[in-house]
Motif scaffolding. Structure first.
Motif, PDB file in Angstrom:
ATOM      1  N   SER A   1      10.750 -13.571  -1.138  1.00 49.16           N
ATOM      2  CA  SER A   1      11.801 -12.487  -0.477  1.00 49.16           C
ATOM      3  C   SER A   1      11.412 -11.118  -0.195  1.00 49.16           C
ATOM      4  N   GLY A   2       9.977 -11.039  -0.145  1.00 44.34           N
ATOM      5  CA  GLY A   2       9.202  -9.768   0.295  1.00 44.34           C
ATOM      6  C   GLY A   2       9.114  -8.702  -0.741  1.00 44.34           C
ATOM      7  N   GLY A   3       9.617  -9.346  -2.123  1.00 46.65           N
ATOM      8  CA  GLY A   3       9.309  -8.049  -3.177  1.00 46.65           C
ATOM      9  C   GLY A   3       7.937  -7.789  -3.610  1.00 46.65           C
ATOM     10  N   THR A   4       7.714  -6.577  -4.228  1.00 50.83           N
ATOM     11  CA  THR A   4       6.390  -6.363  -4.325  1.00 50.83           C
ATOM     12  C   THR A   4       6.344  -6.095  -6.017  1.00 50.83           C
ATOM     13  N   GLY A   5       7.533  -6.138  -6.456  1.00 51.90           N
ATOM     14  CA  GLY A   5       7.465  -5.803  -7.921  1.00 51.90           C
ATOM     15  C   GLY A   5       7.573  -4.414  -8.327  1.00 51.90           C
ATOM     16  N   LEU A   6       7.601  -3.267  -7.232  1.00 51.83           N
ATOM     17  CA  LEU A   6       7.231  -2.080  -7.569  1.00 51.83           C
ATOM     18  C   LEU A   6       8.510  -1.381  -7.385  1.00 51.83           C
ATOM     19  N   GLY A   7       9.618  -1.957  -6.829  1.00 54.50           N
ATOM     20  CA  GLY A   7      10.899  -1.190  -6.350  1.00 54.50           C
ATOM     21  C   GLY A   7      11.461  -0.420  -7.550  1.00 54.50           C
ATOM     22  N   LEU A   8      11.659  -1.143  -8.511  1.00 55.84           N
ATOM     23  CA  LEU A   8      12.465  -0.432  -9.734  1.00 55.84           C
ATOM     24  C   LEU A   8      11.578   0.615 -10.325  1.00 55.84           C
ATOM     25  N   ALA A   9      10.283   0.357 -10.487  1.00 57.98           N
ATOM     26  CA  ALA A   9       9.320   1.330 -10.775  1.00 57.98           C
ATOM     27  C   ALA A   9       9.486   2.732 -10.087  1.00 57.98           C
ATOM     28  N   ILE A  10       9.588   2.555  -8.726  1.00 57.66           N
ATOM     29  CA  ILE A  10       9.700   3.614  -7.761  1.00 57.66           C
ATOM     30  C   ILE A  10      11.001   4.278  -8.040  1.00 57.66           C
ATOM     31  N   ALA A  11      12.372   3.337  -7.907  1.00 55.84           N
ATOM     32  CA  ALA A  11      13.412   4.060  -8.426  1.00 55.84           C
ATOM     33  C   ALA A  11      13.368   4.713  -9.471  1.00 55.84           C
ATOM     34  N   GLU A  12      12.800   4.478 -10.808  1.00 53.65           N
ATOM     35  CA  GLU A  12      12.930   5.293 -11.796  1.00 53.65           C
ATOM     36  C   GLU A  12      12.191   6.376 -11.722  1.00 53.65           C
ATOM     37  N   CYS A  13      11.103   6.436 -10.975  1.00 55.66           N
ATOM     38  CA  CYS A  13      10.261   7.725 -10.635  1.00 55.66           C
ATOM     39  C   CYS A  13      11.112   8.803  -9.958  1.00 55.66           C
ATOM     40  N   ILE A  14      11.867   7.991  -9.095  1.00 55.89           N
ATOM     41  CA  ILE A  14      12.594   9.036  -8.219  1.00 55.89           C
ATOM     42  C   ILE A  14      13.712   9.688  -9.063  1.00 55.89           C
ATOM     43  N   VAL A  15      14.403   8.960  -9.915  1.00 58.08           N
ATOM     44  CA  VAL A  15      15.379   9.484 -10.680  1.00 58.08           C
ATOM     45  C   VAL A  15      14.916  10.418 -11.777  1.00 58.08           C
ATOM     46  N   LYS A  16      13.743   9.997 -12.248  1.00 56.76           N
ATOM     47  CA  LYS A  16      13.121  11.048 -13.431  1.00 56.76           C
ATOM     48  C   LYS A  16      12.792  12.387 -12.470  1.00 56.76           C
ATOM     49  N   GLU A  17      12.255  12.268 -11.390  1.00 56.63           N
ATOM     50  CA  GLU A  17      11.877  13.619 -10.757  1.00 56.63           C
ATOM     51  C   GLU A  17      13.013  14.453 -10.378  1.00 56.63           C
ATOM     52  N   HIS A  18      14.474  13.637 -10.545  1.00 57.47           N
ATOM     53  CA  HIS A  18      15.639  14.541 -10.217  1.00 57.47           C
ATOM     54  C   HIS A  18      16.319  14.870 -11.641  1.00 57.47           C
TER      55      HIS A  18
ATOM     56  N   VAL B   1       0.795  -1.128  -0.187  1.00 59.30           N
ATOM     57  CA  VAL B   1       0.045   0.160   0.165  1.00 59.30           C
ATOM     58  C   VAL B   1       0.973   1.246  -0.072  1.00 59.30           C
ATOM     59  N   ASP B   2       2.011   1.146   0.931  1.00 60.10           N
ATOM     60  CA  ASP B   2       2.958   2.442   0.706  1.00 60.10           C
ATOM     61  C   ASP B   2       3.317   2.678  -0.607  1.00 60.10           C
ATOM     62  N   ASP B   3       4.065   1.414  -1.353  1.00 58.93           N
ATOM     63  CA  ASP B   3       4.469   1.535  -2.624  1.00 58.93           C
ATOM     64  C   ASP B   3       3.581   2.276  -3.549  1.00 58.93           C
ATOM     65  N   LEU B   4       2.254   1.713  -3.475  1.00 64.03           N
ATOM     66  CA  LEU B   4       1.123   2.065  -4.339  1.00 64.03           C
ATOM     67  C   LEU B   4       0.740   3.433  -4.120  1.00 64.03           C
ATOM     68  N   LEU B   5       0.737   3.783  -2.937  1.00 68.32           N
ATOM     69  CA  LEU B   5       0.522   5.464  -2.712  1.00 68.32           C
ATOM     70  C   LEU B   5       1.652   6.277  -3.328  1.00 68.32           C
ATOM     71  N   PHE B   6       2.900   5.879  -3.064  1.00 67.45           N
ATOM     72  CA  PHE B   6       4.107   6.590  -3.548  1.00 67.45           C
ATOM     73  C   PHE B   6       3.770   6.563  -5.107  1.00 67.45           C
ATOM     74  N   LEU B   7       3.373   5.724  -5.933  1.00 69.47           N
ATOM     75  CA  LEU B   7       3.399   5.678  -7.345  1.00 69.47           C
ATOM     76  C   LEU B   7       2.218   6.577  -7.568  1.00 69.47           C
ATOM     77  N   ALA B   8       1.343   6.418  -7.092  1.00 66.24           N
ATOM     78  CA  ALA B   8      -0.186   7.329  -7.394  1.00 66.24           C
ATOM     79  C   ALA B   8       0.101   8.804  -7.290  1.00 66.24           C
TER      80      ALA B   8
END
Ligand code: ADP
Length: 262
Positions: A217-234, A89-96
């Motif tokens: 291993s606890g992955g959500t499959g959203l990690g790299l999508a979030i990483a890319e978002c952060i990089v693009k915003e910078h 939910v945290d990851d989804l909220l971040f991406l939204a």
């Protein structure tokens, strides 16, 4: 002849504008489809932990005379899945929020070298426990205009993946380099690597090479999508180089004085 050519002209303009209007709608249709797929995937991903929670709750409630060990195991399963749901939910909220550029409002100048060290520290005992060598080469006194929390989150995502996908005996190297107007961050691991067919898809939301393993291993499959978002915003770039069986390198390049990117 004048009337006929006039009519042809009118027809061409009419159909031409219809064609252009349809073409103009293509990006909107695509983005609408993307949102629909995202909601469908998110609902599916949330259903899995919910189902596990419900099953284990039923086990607890239907078996009041079971051993404490069994009850404990069921409750532990519920705890693991609720943690997974919270992360999801945290990851989804971040991406939204990131879709509406609401995430990275707080940009300030801060020492990135210290932030990278802080993000790295919790991984050192984890690497030791897994039998992985974790090395770093961090240029001192390197400041950047950016969002400190989010850039730390970026390092955490890359290190977390490197640890997850590198077996015992492997190594990970984190580097922070000053490239003049840019800063380069790279995380290199000697892990399992990624096949070329998957390489361009791993930044997509919910894309995982091995779904079951990622989930385990606890992955959500959203990690790299979030990483890319952060990089693009910078206003930066993120690249991946990988050789199956030999390892993977993620390379991030960030301008030192990025303003919020659109
Ligand atoms: P996950 O939560 O599954 O780790 P990510 O978005 O962070 O989701 O990564 C997407 C997929 O990319 C992972 O499931 C994994 O298959 C692959 N991947 C990411 N980082 C690495 C890495 N360092 N080595 C090998 N595969 C990786």
């Amino acid at each position: 002849a004048l009337i006929v050519s006039g009519l042809i002209g009118l027809a061409l303009t009419f159909f031409g504008s219809l064609f252009l209007a349809d073409r103009a709608l293509i990006p909107i249709k695509k983005s609408w489809q993307r949102q629909k797929d995202f909601i469908a995937d998110a609902s599916h991903e949330l259903r899995t932990p919910l189902a596990v929670i419900q099953t284990n709750l039923e086990l607890v409630l239907d078996n009041p005379r079971e051993t404490v060990e069994s009850q404990f195991k069921w409750l532990e399963n519920i705890q693991i899945e609720s943690k997974r749901m919270t992360k999801l939910v945290d990851d989804l909220l971040f991406l939204a929020r990131a879709d509406f550029h609401e995430e990275m409002q707080d940009m300030a100048c801060f020492p990135l070298d210290l932030a990278v060290k802080e993000a790295l520290a919790p991984f050192e005992p984890v690497a030791v426990k897994k039998g992985i060598t974790l090395e770093s080469s961090i240029v001192p006194n390197l400041s950047i205009l950016g969002n400190e929390t989010r850039l730390k989150q970026l390092i955490v995502i890359l290190l977390d993946n490197a640890i997850k996908y590198t077996p015992a005996g492997g190594s990970i190297v984190l580097e922070l380099k000053d490239k003049g107007s840019h800063i380069e961050i790279s995380v290199q691991d000697s892990g399992e690597g990624i096949e070329t067919v998957h390489l361009e898809k791993i930044f997509e939301r919910f894309y995982r090479v091995d779904k079951a393993r990622s989930r385990q291993s606890g992955g959500t499959g959203l990690g790299l999508a979030i990483a890319e978002c952060i990089v693009k915003e910078h206003r930066g770039t993120i690249k991946v180089f990988s050789t199956p069986g030999q390892g993977t390198t993620f390379q991030v390049s960030l301008p030192k004085s990025s303003r919020r990117g659109r």
